[in-house]
Design an enzyme around this catalytic site. Sequence first.
Site, PDB file in Angstrom:
ATOM      1  N   LYS A   1       0.603  -1.336   0.164  1.00  0.00           N
ATOM      2  CA  LYS A   1       0.233   0.017   0.082  1.00  0.00           C
ATOM      3  C   LYS A   1       0.794   1.192   0.436  1.00  0.00           C
ATOM      4  O   LYS A   1       0.619   2.985  -0.703  1.00  0.00           O
ATOM      5  CB  LYS A   1      -0.621   0.126   0.821  1.00  0.00           C
ATOM      6  CG  LYS A   1      -1.869  -1.066   0.567  1.00  0.00           C
ATOM      7  CD  LYS A   1      -2.632  -1.115   2.255  1.00  0.00           C
ATOM      8  CE  LYS A   1      -3.888  -1.825   2.602  1.00  0.00           C
ATOM      9  NZ  LYS A   1      -3.552  -3.215   2.220  1.00  0.00           N
TER      10      LYS A   1
ATOM     11  N   LYS B   1      -3.653   2.515   7.668  1.00  0.00           N
ATOM     12  CA  LYS B   1      -3.664   1.208   6.841  1.00  0.00           C
ATOM     13  C   LYS B   1      -1.339   0.867   7.653  1.00  0.00           C
ATOM     14  O   LYS B   1      -1.225   1.675   7.379  1.00  0.00           O
ATOM     15  CB  LYS B   1      -3.586   0.993   6.045  1.00  0.00           C
ATOM     16  CG  LYS B   1      -4.952   1.404   5.220  1.00  0.00           C
ATOM     17  CD  LYS B   1      -4.750   2.102   3.653  1.00  0.00           C
ATOM     18  CE  LYS B   1      -5.668   2.463   3.671  1.00  0.00           C
ATOM     19  NZ  LYS B   1      -6.533   2.400   1.762  1.00  0.00           N
TER      20      LYS B   1
ATOM     21  N   GLY C   1     -10.225  -5.381   5.685  1.00  0.00           N
ATOM     22  CA  GLY C   1     -10.666  -5.068   6.033  1.00  0.00           C
ATOM     23  C   GLY C   1      -9.545  -4.867   7.400  1.00  0.00           C
ATOM     24  O   GLY C   1      -9.491  -3.655   8.244  1.00  0.00           O
TER      25      GLY C   1
ATOM     26  N   VAL D   1      -6.510  -2.428   8.412  1.00  0.00           N
ATOM     27  CA  VAL D   1      -7.400  -0.891   8.090  1.00  0.00           C
ATOM     28  C   VAL D   1      -8.093  -0.078   9.243  1.00  0.00           C
ATOM     29  O   VAL D   1      -9.234  -0.644  10.109  1.00  0.00           O
ATOM     30  CB  VAL D   1      -8.121  -0.403   6.857  1.00  0.00           C
ATOM     31  CG1 VAL D   1      -9.031   0.583   6.587  1.00  0.00           C
ATOM     32  CG2 VAL D   1      -7.756  -1.673   5.746  1.00  0.00           C
TER      33      VAL D   1
ATOM     34  N   ILE E   1      -8.299   3.366  -3.042  1.00  0.00           N
ATOM     35  CA  ILE E   1      -7.613   3.294  -2.038  1.00  0.00           C
ATOM     36  C   ILE E   1      -6.657   1.277  -1.550  1.00  0.00           C
ATOM     37  O   ILE E   1      -6.180   1.816  -0.711  1.00  0.00           O
ATOM     38  CB  ILE E   1      -8.947   3.713  -1.044  1.00  0.00           C
ATOM     39  CG1 ILE E   1     -10.490   2.281  -1.554  1.00  0.00           C
ATOM     40  CG2 ILE E   1      -9.703   4.642  -1.052  1.00  0.00           C
ATOM     41  CD1 ILE E   1     -10.577   2.223  -0.428  1.00  0.00           C
TER      42      ILE E   1
ATOM     43  N   ARG F   1      -4.857 -10.224  -6.432  1.00  0.00           N
ATOM     44  CA  ARG F   1      -5.336 -11.360  -6.105  1.00  0.00           C
ATOM     45  C   ARG F   1      -6.617 -12.020  -6.917  1.00  0.00           C
ATOM     46  O   ARG F   1      -6.980 -10.971  -6.950  1.00  0.00           O
ATOM     47  CB  ARG F   1      -4.778 -11.912  -5.028  1.00  0.00           C
ATOM     48  CG  ARG F   1      -4.832 -10.847  -3.835  1.00  0.00           C
ATOM     49  CD  ARG F   1      -4.681 -10.963  -2.674  1.00  0.00           C
ATOM     50  NE  ARG F   1      -5.254  -9.886  -1.446  1.00  0.00           N
ATOM     51  CZ  ARG F   1      -6.261 -10.122  -0.960  1.00  0.00           C
ATOM     52  NH1 ARG F   1      -7.527 -10.920  -1.371  1.00  0.00           N
ATOM     53  NH2 ARG F   1      -6.580  -9.075  -0.017  1.00  0.00           N
TER      54      ARG F   1
END
Length: 396
Positions: free
Chosen positions: A133, A170, A180, A183, A296, A301
């Site tokens: 990320k 994150k 989630g 996060v 975001i 995958r």
Amino acid sequence: MSTNKLHIPLTMHDLYGDNVLYSSRPSYGFNPWLQPEEHQSNLLSARELIIANMPVIVHKATVTEKIQKLLEIKGVRMPEQFVTYETRSEYENIIKAYAKQGKIFFQYAHEKGFVHDDDYVVRRDIFLNLNNKSIIEKWTNGAYLPKREIVKYTDFEQRVREWTLPFVVKPGDEHPTAGGYGVMLCYTDEDVEQTVRRVHEATDTDQLIIEQFIEPVKNYCVQFAYSEARGITFLGASIQNVEKYGKYRGNTTDRNIPEAVIEAGRKIMQNGVDAGYVGIAGFDILVDKDDQLFAIDLNFRQNGSSALLLLDNLLEGEYKKFLAYYSNGDNQQFYETILEEVKHGNLFPLAYYDGDYKSENAFPSRFICIWHGDEAMIEQKSKDFEERLTGEVHAE
């Protein structure tokens, strides 16, 4: 109804080819940001079995007579290309043995040295970079990004208290996350303090991301697939249902995807392909009230809704809804309720994790499925079903 194989227009085998084993569960190794209980990970091992048409390593409890019976009701033959495990040692030994003769597509990268980097379908270092990320701007060409800051673990506590609420935190390293987990949405000062405490627990973390919170009008997961023979294929997009604090609660179909969302996803996919990616990828793209797009999260995958999209044209009805359910402990009642609903014709079974596979009620059973039909009818049916089930509703 006679059973047959589903004629899926695109399977994972079409993308990954021969001599590839697919593993959908997270590693047994420690990950501070993805710590699902073992039963959840075992359930995930079979989530893509229907769309695979290739060897998949699955837990024994996911391939019992119960799932076979559910599929037979839908006129579908149980897939046969799987290898089973029960314990951590069995799982790891199977993976390592297979890597000597073929390659592995890991849904979640395993620890360095578990197998050689080249034993991955997409080299481990490339796979990690694509899903990291903190370098998302590399794959978006710097576009579609909220305001964000990458901070060192040691500087996080000071910097996070200087940001204006609301915002999102994150992990910004190579540890995979999903559904989630990892996060952290901060709306209040209390949320910030809870996030600080959570980060303190994650000592095996180099850096974190603090990111502007975007209030979405639509939250899309736009998906593509790539193989050298087929090129880039747009699979479709689904609406992601997410709770206030970021917990993923499944997907529903959407027939009116803005062209701008599709094009943004295609550009990202092309960048991933240019870097060496092969397979299915799903990108979380938000659209706000001003029709601005924000990427975001990028998941190179398979995703929770991959089966939803690949089976879309094979299941009756315009509306599809991907969900998972957990038993409240009475596994027999849980299964009988599911069995009855599958017979009614609007519920398609993807995976059933049988808590009775060794002894009665040894652990709570779990079920992943797709509802399909008319939207109003499905919303009412699923609500009634959940009341009869008296279990928990989740998404994987």
